[in-house]
Design an enzyme around this catalytic site. Sequence first.
Site, PDB file in Angstrom:
ATOM      1  N   SER A 124      33.175  45.429  62.700  1.00  0.00           N
ATOM      2  CA  SER A 124      33.295  44.358  61.715  1.00  0.00           C
ATOM      3  C   SER A 124      33.891  43.115  62.358  1.00  0.00           C
ATOM      4  CB  SER A 124      34.228  44.844  60.600  1.00  0.00           C
ATOM      5  OG  SER A 124      34.642  43.773  59.792  1.00  0.00           O
ATOM      6  N   TYR A 148      42.307  49.332  57.513  1.00  0.00           N
ATOM      7  CA  TYR A 148      40.839  49.367  57.659  1.00  0.00           C
ATOM      8  C   TYR A 148      40.416  48.657  58.948  1.00  0.00           C
ATOM      9  CZ  TYR A 148      36.013  47.839  57.290  1.00  0.00           C
ATOM     10  OH  TYR A 148      34.700  47.572  57.594  1.00  0.00           O
ATOM     11  N   LYS A 152      38.645  49.979  62.774  1.00  0.00           N
ATOM     12  CA  LYS A 152      37.467  49.433  63.477  1.00  0.00           C
ATOM     13  C   LYS A 152      37.832  49.110  64.925  1.00  0.00           C
ATOM     14  CE  LYS A 152      34.565  49.821  60.211  1.00  0.00           C
ATOM     15  NZ  LYS A 152      33.589  50.893  60.288  1.00  0.00           N
TER      16      LYS A 152
HETATM   17  P1  NAD Z   1      29.101  52.192  52.032  1.00  0.00           P
HETATM   18  O1  NAD Z   1      30.381  52.711  51.500  1.00  0.00           O
HETATM   19  O2  NAD Z   1      28.092  51.677  51.082  1.00  0.00           O
HETATM   20  O3  NAD Z   1      28.391  53.313  52.936  1.00  0.00           O
HETATM   21  C1  NAD Z   1      29.121  54.261  53.672  1.00  0.00           C
HETATM   22  C2  NAD Z   1      28.485  55.615  53.432  1.00  0.00           C
HETATM   23  O4  NAD Z   1      29.189  56.585  54.216  1.00  0.00           O
HETATM   24  C3  NAD Z   1      28.560  56.087  51.973  1.00  0.00           C
HETATM   25  O5  NAD Z   1      27.286  56.546  51.573  1.00  0.00           O
HETATM   26  C4  NAD Z   1      29.585  57.224  51.985  1.00  0.00           C
HETATM   27  O6  NAD Z   1      29.286  58.198  51.028  1.00  0.00           O
HETATM   28  C5  NAD Z   1      29.450  57.741  53.408  1.00  0.00           C
HETATM   29  N1  NAD Z   1      30.646  58.367  53.995  1.00  0.00           N
HETATM   30  C6  NAD Z   1      31.919  57.887  54.055  1.00  0.00           C
HETATM   31  N2  NAD Z   1      32.707  58.757  54.716  1.00  0.00           N
HETATM   32  C7  NAD Z   1      31.924  59.805  55.077  1.00  0.00           C
HETATM   33  C8  NAD Z   1      32.145  61.012  55.803  1.00  0.00           C
HETATM   34  N3  NAD Z   1      33.350  61.340  56.266  1.00  0.00           N
HETATM   35  N4  NAD Z   1      31.107  61.846  55.989  1.00  0.00           N
HETATM   36  C9  NAD Z   1      29.878  61.548  55.523  1.00  0.00           C
HETATM   37  N5  NAD Z   1      29.599  60.417  54.848  1.00  0.00           N
HETATM   38  C10 NAD Z   1      30.622  59.557  54.633  1.00  0.00           C
HETATM   39  O7  NAD Z   1      29.473  51.081  53.127  1.00  0.00           O
HETATM   40  P2  NAD Z   1      28.550  50.006  53.838  1.00  0.00           P
HETATM   41  O8  NAD Z   1      28.846  48.682  53.254  1.00  0.00           O
HETATM   42  O9  NAD Z   1      27.150  50.476  53.893  1.00  0.00           O
HETATM   43  O10 NAD Z   1      29.206  50.021  55.288  1.00  0.00           O
HETATM   44  C11 NAD Z   1      28.710  50.855  56.314  1.00  0.00           C
HETATM   45  C12 NAD Z   1      29.610  50.719  57.521  1.00  0.00           C
HETATM   46  O11 NAD Z   1      29.659  49.365  57.934  1.00  0.00           O
HETATM   47  C13 NAD Z   1      31.063  51.143  57.280  1.00  0.00           C
HETATM   48  O12 NAD Z   1      31.538  51.789  58.440  1.00  0.00           O
HETATM   49  C14 NAD Z   1      31.770  49.823  57.069  1.00  0.00           C
HETATM   50  O13 NAD Z   1      33.126  49.888  57.413  1.00  0.00           O
HETATM   51  C15 NAD Z   1      30.999  48.926  58.026  1.00  0.00           C
HETATM   52  N6  NAD Z   1      31.079  47.510  57.647  1.00  0.00           N
HETATM   53  C16 NAD Z   1      30.719  47.137  56.382  1.00  0.00           C
HETATM   54  C17 NAD Z   1      30.824  45.806  56.016  1.00  0.00           C
HETATM   55  C18 NAD Z   1      30.469  45.368  54.610  1.00  0.00           C
HETATM   56  O14 NAD Z   1      30.864  44.266  54.247  1.00  0.00           O
HETATM   57  N7  NAD Z   1      29.748  46.141  53.822  1.00  0.00           N
HETATM   58  C19 NAD Z   1      31.262  44.865  56.940  1.00  0.00           C
HETATM   59  C20 NAD Z   1      31.601  45.268  58.222  1.00  0.00           C
HETATM   60  C21 NAD Z   1      31.499  46.611  58.572  1.00  0.00           C
HETATM   61  C1  UD1 Z   2      35.876  41.337  53.652  1.00  0.00           C
HETATM   62  C2  UD1 Z   2      36.903  42.330  54.151  1.00  0.00           C
HETATM   63  C3  UD1 Z   2      36.837  42.382  55.669  1.00  0.00           C
HETATM   64  C4  UD1 Z   2      35.409  42.670  56.138  1.00  0.00           C
HETATM   65  C5  UD1 Z   2      34.503  41.584  55.599  1.00  0.00           C
HETATM   66  C6  UD1 Z   2      33.062  41.785  56.039  1.00  0.00           C
HETATM   67  C7  UD1 Z   2      38.640  42.182  52.425  1.00  0.00           C
HETATM   68  C8  UD1 Z   2      40.021  41.728  52.102  1.00  0.00           C
HETATM   69  N1  UD1 Z   2      38.201  41.892  53.674  1.00  0.00           N
HETATM   70  O1  UD1 Z   2      36.359  40.093  54.040  1.00  0.00           O
HETATM   71  O2  UD1 Z   2      37.688  43.382  56.166  1.00  0.00           O
HETATM   72  O3  UD1 Z   2      35.350  42.668  57.539  1.00  0.00           O
HETATM   73  O4  UD1 Z   2      34.589  41.609  54.164  1.00  0.00           O
HETATM   74  O5  UD1 Z   2      32.284  42.317  55.064  1.00  0.00           O
HETATM   75  O6  UD1 Z   2      37.964  42.817  51.628  1.00  0.00           O
HETATM   76  N2  UD1 Z   2      36.621  35.676  47.361  1.00  0.00           N
HETATM   77  C9  UD1 Z   2      36.962  35.070  46.165  1.00  0.00           C
HETATM   78  N3  UD1 Z   2      36.971  35.820  45.030  1.00  0.00           N
HETATM   79  C10 UD1 Z   2      36.641  37.156  45.019  1.00  0.00           C
HETATM   80  C11 UD1 Z   2      36.288  37.771  46.265  1.00  0.00           C
HETATM   81  C12 UD1 Z   2      36.298  37.003  47.413  1.00  0.00           C
HETATM   82  O7  UD1 Z   2      37.254  33.882  46.133  1.00  0.00           O
HETATM   83  O8  UD1 Z   2      36.674  37.796  43.959  1.00  0.00           O
HETATM   84  C13 UD1 Z   2      36.571  34.845  48.587  1.00  0.00           C
HETATM   85  C14 UD1 Z   2      37.491  35.300  49.703  1.00  0.00           C
HETATM   86  O9  UD1 Z   2      38.754  34.695  49.594  1.00  0.00           O
HETATM   87  C15 UD1 Z   2      36.704  34.856  50.947  1.00  0.00           C
HETATM   88  C16 UD1 Z   2      35.235  34.974  50.511  1.00  0.00           C
HETATM   89  O10 UD1 Z   2      35.250  34.965  49.090  1.00  0.00           O
HETATM   90  O11 UD1 Z   2      36.971  33.515  51.246  1.00  0.00           O
HETATM   91  C17 UD1 Z   2      34.561  36.250  50.989  1.00  0.00           C
HETATM   92  O12 UD1 Z   2      35.362  37.354  50.575  1.00  0.00           O
HETATM   93  P1  UD1 Z   2      34.879  38.866  50.802  1.00  0.00           P
HETATM   94  O13 UD1 Z   2      33.504  39.043  50.275  1.00  0.00           O
HETATM   95  O14 UD1 Z   2      35.947  39.756  50.260  1.00  0.00           O
HETATM   96  O15 UD1 Z   2      34.783  39.008  52.389  1.00  0.00           O
HETATM   97  P2  UD1 Z   2      35.894  38.718  53.515  1.00  0.00           P
HETATM   98  O16 UD1 Z   2      37.081  38.081  52.970  1.00  0.00           O
HETATM   99  O17 UD1 Z   2      35.216  38.013  54.622  1.00  0.00           O
END
Ligand code: NAD
Ligand code: UD1
Length: 331
Positions: A124, A148, A152
């Site tokens: 991330s 969290y 990572k």
């Molecule tokens: P998500 O929660 O939608 O998907 C994660 C999936 O993993 C879920 O289906 C959950 O059931 C499964 N899971 C969790 N722990 C498990 C375990 N121990 N064994 C088997 N399955 C398990 O999340 P996402 O948004 O699709 O994110 C996927 C990955 O990307 C995560 O590692 C997350 O940290 C990373 N990531 C997400 C974002 C974001 O904004 N969505 C940003 C940066 C990194």
């Molecule tokens: C989130 C995660 C971060 C992750 C990143 C990538 C948190 C605190 N951080 O950060 O760990 O790496 O997503 O997916 O969850 N905002 C509002 N109102 C809301 C929600 C968000 O104003 O209800 C603003 C936030 O202040 C920020 C922007 O929207 O400026 C984006 O927020 P968000 O979607 O939570 O993502 P990140 O803050 O980038």
Amino acid sequence: MAILVTGGLGFIGSHTVIELLSSGYEVVIADNLSNSEISVLDKLKKLSNKTIAFYEIDVTDKDKLELIFLNHEIDGIIHFAGYKAVGESVVNPLSYYYNNLMSTISLAELASKYDVESFVFSSSATVYGDNVSPFKEDMPLLERTNPYGETKAMSERILSDYSKTEPTKKITLLRYFNPIGAHESGLIGEVPKGIPNNLMPYITQVASGKREKLFIFGNDYDTPDGTGVRDYIHVVDLARGHVAALKKAKQGINIYNLGTGIGVSVLELIHTFIEVNQVDIPYEIVERRPGDIAVSYADTSKAERELGFKTVKTVEDMVRDAWRFEKNLIK
Ligand code: NAD
Ligand code: UD1
């Protein structure tokens, strides 16, 4: 070529499964449904018209996980499974460290034992901390403000050290910026449990009337309109980035940003949503959210140069697709 996709029923995993299948890969999913629904599997089969092997297992359970390697010839792993809610990680740090680290370690051990060529890890942009944007892969990482983010950074370190012991393996750390949007079919997308923490799912829930108004966390940042700036990437582009990483990654450790390289403010995203979808989003400015940074966007040149990866979807596509998916949920 069979790819093991852990967390393949989740938000990013499900979209990546579709891209893998359409690129000719065979897919095996391991998911414990802790943050997803089994119904997503049928949707993936329907969208792809292909078979998908599915194991409902916890990826931290190495013995159960090994069954997959015994039953299938796994050529690559994409490891999405993990917990991702920042606030929850502050309240339950041990479960975050356990789940996110043990899953990575178990998979790396089995990747080594079964000689798996490629390992792609979901990292991330949070690992950059409060650096100056654009974030570049070779920047020194700054301190994370929550468990969290720490999981990572620690997983990156674990996989980098593992890579030194097996230098012929291709290990790729993908640092995602802010994935939003949904598949254009409207069948798969992001379904947060409880109150959404992130901006886009909160906006769609205000649009659908599930929530009364959006709270904007601060308008006094040092940004053009005072609200936070982020690099939003369409989840389908992000999914394509994983296929590019599998195809092009080199031996050793590879780190790539996956973003668009364009910063968009909270107010800009809201106004684009309103204009494109013709729905109102009432909002109120409130205090800054602790731990938030002002600006985060990617330097995308390395992914472009080495993976040939470039995003194609616009912010308009992101808000349109996110809203289409949310509307299908309330039907
Ligand atoms: P998500 O929660 O939608 O998907 C994660 C999936 O993993 C879920 O289906 C959950 O059931 C499964 N899971 C969790 N722990 C498990 C375990 N121990 N064994 C088997 N399955 C398990 O999340 P996402 O948004 O699709 O994110 C996927 C990955 O990307 C995560 O590692 C997350 O940290 C990373 N990531 C997400 C974002 C974001 O904004 N969505 C940003 C940066 C990194
Ligand atoms: C989130 C995660 C971060 C992750 C990143 C990538 C948190 C605190 N951080 O950060 O760990 O790496 O997503 O997916 O969850 N905002 C509002 N109102 C809301 C929600 C968000 O104003 O209800 C603003 C936030 O202040 C920020 C922007 O929207 O400026 C984006 O927020 P968000 O979607 O939570 O993502 P990140 O803050 O980038």
